[in-house]
Design a protein around this motif. Structure first.
Motif, mmCIF file in Angstrom:
data_model
loop_
_atom_site.group_PDB
_atom_site.id
_atom_site.type_symbol
_atom_site.label_atom_id
_atom_site.label_comp_id
_atom_site.label_asym_id
_atom_site.label_seq_id
_atom_site.Cartn_x
_atom_site.Cartn_y
_atom_site.Cartn_z
ATOM 1 N N LYS A 183 0.824 -1.204 0.000
ATOM 2 C CA LYS A 183 0.000 0.000 0.000
ATOM 3 C C LYS A 183 0.860 1.258 0.000
ATOM 4 C CE LYS A 183 -3.632 -2.329 2.662
ATOM 5 N NZ LYS A 183 -4.383 -2.343 3.940
ATOM 6 N N ALA A 184 0.521 2.185 -0.884
ATOM 7 C CA ALA A 184 1.277 3.429 -1.005
ATOM 8 C C ALA A 184 1.283 4.220 0.295
ATOM 9 C CB ALA A 184 0.693 4.281 -2.128
ATOM 10 N N GLU A 185 0.172 4.144 1.041
ATOM 11 C CA GLU A 185 0.093 4.934 2.277
ATOM 12 C C GLU A 185 1.090 4.478 3.339
ATOM 13 O OE1 GLU A 185 -3.794 2.401 2.183
ATOM 14 O OE2 GLU A 185 -2.497 3.457 0.743
ATOM 15 N N ASP A 186 1.667 3.289 3.153
ATOM 16 C CA ASP A 186 2.676 2.816 4.103
ATOM 17 C C ASP A 186 4.041 3.444 3.843
ATOM 18 O OD1 ASP A 186 0.846 1.183 5.396
ATOM 19 O OD2 ASP A 186 1.297 -0.554 4.122
ATOM 20 N N PHE A 187 4.175 4.155 2.723
ATOM 21 C CA PHE A 187 5.453 4.748 2.348
ATOM 22 C C PHE A 187 5.230 6.194 1.891
ATOM 23 C CE2 PHE A 187 5.137 0.253 1.188
ATOM 24 C CZ PHE A 187 6.057 -0.296 2.093
ATOM 25 N N PRO A 188 4.743 7.049 2.777
ATOM 26 C CA PRO A 188 4.354 8.406 2.367
ATOM 27 C C PRO A 188 5.501 9.241 1.810
ATOM 28 C CG PRO A 188 4.378 8.189 4.764
ATOM 29 C CD PRO A 188 4.512 6.817 4.216
ATOM 30 N N ASN A 189 6.706 9.072 2.351
ATOM 31 C CA ASN A 189 7.823 9.880 1.874
ATOM 32 C C ASN A 189 8.263 9.468 0.468
ATOM 33 O OD1 ASN A 189 7.915 11.369 4.264
ATOM 34 N ND2 ASN A 189 9.287 9.908 5.250
ATOM 35 N N ALA A 190 8.292 8.169 0.218
ATOM 36 C CA ALA A 190 8.628 7.690 -1.128
ATOM 37 C C ALA A 190 7.548 8.106 -2.123
ATOM 38 C CB ALA A 190 8.791 6.178 -1.122
ATOM 39 N N GLU A 191 6.300 8.032 -1.700
ATOM 40 C CA GLU A 191 5.177 8.389 -2.562
ATOM 41 C C GLU A 191 5.257 9.865 -2.976
ATOM 42 O OE1 GLU A 191 1.506 7.505 -4.569
ATOM 43 O OE2 GLU A 191 3.133 6.275 -3.768
ATOM 44 N N LYS A 192 5.571 10.722 -2.019
ATOM 45 C CA LYS A 192 5.649 12.163 -2.302
ATOM 46 C C LYS A 192 6.881 12.470 -3.171
ATOM 47 C CE LYS A 192 4.771 16.505 0.128
ATOM 48 N NZ LYS A 192 5.753 17.419 -0.443
ATOM 49 N N ALA A 193 7.985 11.839 -2.883
ATOM 50 C CA ALA A 193 9.206 12.086 -3.647
ATOM 51 C C ALA A 193 9.024 11.711 -5.117
ATOM 52 C CB ALA A 193 10.376 11.314 -3.048
ATOM 53 N N ALA A 194 8.344 10.600 -5.368
ATOM 54 C CA ALA A 194 8.132 10.130 -6.738
ATOM 55 C C ALA A 194 7.361 11.152 -7.572
ATOM 56 C CB ALA A 194 7.396 8.800 -6.733
ATOM 57 N N LYS A 195 6.590 12.010 -6.918
ATOM 58 C CA LYS A 195 5.796 13.016 -7.619
ATOM 59 C C LYS A 195 6.527 14.350 -7.762
ATOM 60 C CE LYS A 195 1.510 10.994 -5.838
ATOM 61 N NZ LYS A 195 0.377 11.160 -4.889
ATOM 62 N N GLU A 196 7.669 14.481 -7.085
ATOM 63 C CA GLU A 196 8.308 15.804 -7.027
ATOM 64 C C GLU A 196 9.754 15.847 -7.515
ATOM 65 O OE1 GLU A 196 5.719 17.564 -3.243
ATOM 66 O OE2 GLU A 196 7.849 17.091 -2.978
ATOM 67 N N VAL A 197 10.433 14.717 -7.633
ATOM 68 C CA VAL A 197 11.850 14.760 -8.002
ATOM 69 C C VAL A 197 12.032 14.968 -9.510
ATOM 70 C CG1 VAL A 197 12.646 13.374 -6.051
ATOM 71 C CG2 VAL A 197 11.989 12.229 -8.178
ATOM 72 N N LEU A 198 13.068 15.703 -9.850
ATOM 73 C CA LEU A 198 13.420 15.934 -11.250
ATOM 74 C C LEU A 198 14.935 16.123 -11.338
ATOM 75 C CD1 LEU A 198 12.445 16.411 -14.176
ATOM 76 C CD2 LEU A 198 12.399 18.865 -13.638
ATOM 77 N N SER A 199 15.576 15.292 -12.145
ATOM 78 C CA SER A 199 17.027 15.381 -12.312
ATOM 79 C C SER A 199 17.357 16.209 -13.545
ATOM 80 C CB SER A 199 17.625 13.978 -12.439
ATOM 81 O OG SER A 199 17.422 13.245 -11.246
ATOM 82 N N ILE A 200 18.330 17.100 -13.382
ATOM 83 C CA ILE A 200 18.746 17.998 -14.454
ATOM 84 C C ILE A 200 20.176 17.630 -14.876
ATOM 85 C CG2 ILE A 200 17.161 19.837 -13.783
ATOM 86 C CD1 ILE A 200 19.441 21.209 -12.300
#
Length: 374
Positions: A332-349
């Protein structure tokens, strides 16, 4: 006038700068007729072990096979649990599964994107036999806390160093802290071969001997057609070893160049609503495999950068608990809130050693223009 695109990484420049040496080394290895486990492999293993500061380096066919071999050599197998991060490449978990063990996810630290030792502690059970931290993006995991947990619970620690060549934690290079380290030499890595290749580093003599056997069909030491273990054919070839020996001599200067690029980004992005990579504490250093920002409107910024010729990518948009391969596990995604949020916000340049100050300035100016135009 249209500007030349700036790629996310540029392997061509590096290759062109070393082409005569690389071609000569590859041709020498080819003509030597030593295809596998020959003098080039032995020399590379000795040189890389010295560079990392460990007793042993055992080369193998890839970073994924390095993890699999290291785990098996450390005695991890069916019925065991290995705690690792859900925010990484699938090779980390598939390599655990190939040993017959089960992976268990702990959430990440939202600032470093590495596995959170506090969540590791919550996930330890009687079946836990190893911890597998990933030094993601080249930033070392909190190895002091992880090693303390390992000692307290009598666990093995295998470091996934695929993105962290020459990074340090507590003054020690990664790959020399846990029971073993697993390195990838995939072409795009900080030290990349001209094909797939990998290595295990360790100070443990028994683990080293078992790694050498497991990569070579389980063969007994110096005995043809006698097998102590059930291994596989996971060796690195002589040509890749010869190529890596040439490139390895430049790794310290390439690492320093990446760190200088990162410092330019840190300065150039000041005042913008982006979160830059954390500055490592004393005794820690970052190898900057990629330079990753954190932004709330990631998809919009990614589109804008691409439209303006700036290479960018998301590592990793789909955490492992959401992968189709693991749907049957019911995670369940809710068990990993920090990973879930990071996946939506990280961008490598863009990040590579040959990146110029002018190119960095253009990347920063383009990001600034995006926010000023909103």
């Amino acid at each position: 006038m249209e500007q030349t695109p700036i790629p996310l990484f540029n392997l061509q420049k590096q290759h062109e700068s070393l082409k005569p040496q690389l071609n000569a080394a590859a041709l020498d290895a080819l003509n030597s007729m030593h295809w596998l486990l020959g003098p080039q492999t032995e020399a590379f293993e000795n040189e890389f072990a010295e560079m990392i500061g460990v007793k042993h380096c055992i080369t193998c066919s890839s970073g994924a096979s390095a993890i699999q071999i290291a785990l098996a050599a450390a005695g991890i197998g069916p019925g065991d649990e290995v705690i690792t991060t859900p925010f990484t490449f699938i090779a980390t978990t598939s390599s655990i599964s190939l040993t017959g063990a089960k992976f268990v996810f702990a959430d990440i630290d939202p600032r470093t994107y590495n596995i959170d030792p506090k969540d590791i502690e919550r996930k330890i059970t009687k079946k836990t036999k190893a911890l597998l931290p990933v030094h993601l993006y080249g930033y070392p995991a909190d190895m002091d806390a992880i090693m303390n947990l390992a000692r307290e619970h009598d666990l093995k620690v295998i470091e996934d160093c695929a993105q962290a060549h020459l990074a340090t934690a507590d003054g020690v290079k990664v790959g020399g802290i846990g029971d073993a380290g697993a390195f990838s030499f995939y072409p795009s890595k900080n030290l990349g071969a001209c094909g797939d290749a990998g290595a295990i580093t360790t100070n443990d003599d028994e683990i080293a001997d078992r790694c050498r056997s497991l990569r070579h069909s389980g063969r007994a030491k110096d005995k043809a057609y006698e097998y102590d273990l059930e291994g596989s054919t996971l060796r690195m070839d002589e040509i890749q070893a010869a190529i890596l020996r040439v490139k390895m001599r430049h790794l310290p200067e390439w690492t320093e160049a990446r760190q200088k690029v990162a410092a330019l980004y840190e300065e150039g992005l000041q005042g913008l609503p982006v979160v830059t990579p954390p500055v490592p504490p004393a005794g820690y250093s970052q190898s900057y495999y990629v330079y990753t920002l954190r932004v709330e409107n990631r998809d919009e910024l990614q589109k804008y950068l691409k439209e303006h010729g700036i290479g960018c990518a998301v590592y990793y948009p789909v955490p492992l608990y959401k992968q189709p391969a693991y749907k049957h596990l019911g995670l369940k995604a809710e068990d990993f809130p920090n990973a879930e949020k990071a996946a939506k916000e990280v961008l490598s340049i863009p990040m590579f050693p040959e990146l110029t100050q002018e190119q960095v300035s253009r990347v920063c100016d383009t990001i600034r223009a995006f926010y000023e135009g909103k």
